[in-house]
Design an enzyme around this catalytic site. Structure first.
Site, PDB file in Angstrom:
ATOM      1  N   HIS A 101       7.512 -51.406   1.065  1.00  0.00           N
ATOM      2  CA  HIS A 101       6.900 -52.490   1.823  1.00  0.00           C
ATOM      3  C   HIS A 101       6.844 -52.141   3.303  1.00  0.00           C
ATOM      4  O   HIS A 101       7.547 -51.252   3.780  1.00  0.00           O
ATOM      5  CB  HIS A 101       7.679 -53.798   1.634  1.00  0.00           C
ATOM      6  N   ASP A 103       7.255 -54.393   6.852  1.00  0.00           N
ATOM      7  CA  ASP A 103       7.916 -55.663   7.136  1.00  0.00           C
ATOM      8  C   ASP A 103       6.927 -56.762   7.518  1.00  0.00           C
ATOM      9  O   ASP A 103       6.051 -56.586   8.378  1.00  0.00           O
ATOM     10  CB  ASP A 103       8.924 -55.495   8.282  1.00  0.00           C
ATOM     11  N   HIS A 256       8.713 -48.592   3.865  1.00  0.00           N
ATOM     12  CA  HIS A 256      10.075 -48.123   3.608  1.00  0.00           C
ATOM     13  C   HIS A 256      10.624 -48.757   2.339  1.00  0.00           C
ATOM     14  O   HIS A 256      10.084 -49.745   1.825  1.00  0.00           O
ATOM     15  CB  HIS A 256      11.004 -48.381   4.795  1.00  0.00           C
ATOM     16  N   ARG A 271      18.986 -56.392  11.389  1.00  0.00           N
ATOM     17  CA  ARG A 271      17.641 -56.003  11.803  1.00  0.00           C
ATOM     18  C   ARG A 271      17.107 -56.908  12.903  1.00  0.00           C
ATOM     19  O   ARG A 271      17.296 -58.130  12.862  1.00  0.00           O
ATOM     20  CB  ARG A 271      16.688 -56.064  10.605  1.00  0.00           C
TER      21      ARG A 271
END
Length: 304
Positions: A101, A103, A256, A271
């Site tokens: 995916h 983000d 990623h 994150r």
């Protein structure tokens, strides 16, 4: 690429580099930040070892040097007292990012990039793999590249519940209810022009639900074909985490996959994401929000 401020060590042939000689918890000059940004655009994902002195506040401050910082997530709650930090403690959550995916592509302004900091890492397993969507586009045969150039895709955080909730544990259902508490849909070009490098890259991934004008079956087949080019080994880099590592990736040119191979061992990362711009296709047309207002997430004024 070279820099007078730090060393750069490429990791894989097409993506990924280690940045050596910087303490991200210290004040970095504008010139250093400029070189880090150039390295990010060139290598797509860059890694910093031995950043144990960096805390959540410092992580946010570092990310903010590259642009406005989003709230932690459009739907998932933030770390308490740190509204910009998404706390991913996999010992306490059923969520796993073990699918390819990019983000938050389900909003009209997906993040420019993400900064991920490792707090607890299992002794074995828990690596993350990144893929270069620009070299994937360049690998496409002419016929497929011409097709991709014409396509637009609907991205959404909503699940296909008819297919995705069969025999799911209750805690997984509860997490998905939070993740989809506000449904977003956005129409993005399948081929995106990078706003800094001008490179063209495939802009798809795990939040694509269908292609405009095509059936679900046709959409799935074409996306599967294009996705296979992104995840070819020659377009990827795999990172073996250590506590104190920081990864910074260009969300506009990568996908990623966080490998869920560590069982019930603890894995804890945090994150921070940086506000991006509205994607633009090769015809100059911009992405369009279909459902959901992400202005609060991106801290921009809602448009009429």
């Amino acid at each position: 690429m070279t820099s007078q401020y730090f060393d750069i060590k490429p990791i894989a042939g097409r993506i990924g580099a280690k940045i050596i000689g910087l303490d991200l918890s210290s004040h970095l000059s504008d010139a250093i930040i400029s070189d880090i940004r150039k390295a990010l655009v060139k290598y797509k994902v860059i890694f910093f070892r031995n950043q144990e002195k960096l805390d959540a506040s410092g992580q946010v401050a570092f990310a903010r040097r590259f642009g406005e910082v989003t709230t932690a997530h459009p739907t998932v709650p933030s770390l308490p007292d740190n509204p910009e930090v998404l706390d991913l403690n996999y010992g306490k959550t059923v969520a796993r990012a073990n699918n390819w995916h990019t983000d938050v592509t389900f909003v009209d302004r997906p993040p420019l990039g993400s900064v991920l900091r490792a707090l607890v890492i299992p002794p074995a397993g828990g690596d993350t793999v990144w893929a270069n969507s620009v070299t994937a586009y360049q690998d496409l045969p002419d016929a497929l590249r011409n097709l991709a150039d014409e396509l637009w895709a609907v991205h959404s955080n909503a699940y296909d519940y008819a297919a995705a909730t069969v025999d799911l544990p209750e805690e997984v259902r509860a997490y998905r209810d939070v993740f989809t508490s506000t449904v977003y849909e956005t129409l993005h070009p399948v081929v995106r022009v990078h706003p800094e490098s001008g490179e063209r890259g495939l802009f798809i991934g795990g939040f694509v639900r269908r292609l405009r004008g095509l059936s679900t079956t046709e959409s799935d087949d074409i996306i599967r074909l294009l996705q296979a080019y992104i995840t070819r080994p020659e377009n990827t880099v795999r990172w073996r985490w250590q506590v104190g590592d920081v990864a910074f990736w260009d969300n506009r040119a990568t996908q990623h996959y966080a490998i869920a191979d560590y069982g019930d061992q603890p894995r804890h990362v945090q994150r921070v994401t940086i506000v991006g711009d509205i994607p633009v296709g090769i015809d100059g047309k911009q992405s369009q929000a279909i459902k959901g207002d992400a202005s609060a997430y991106n801290r921009v004024l809602a448009t009429a």
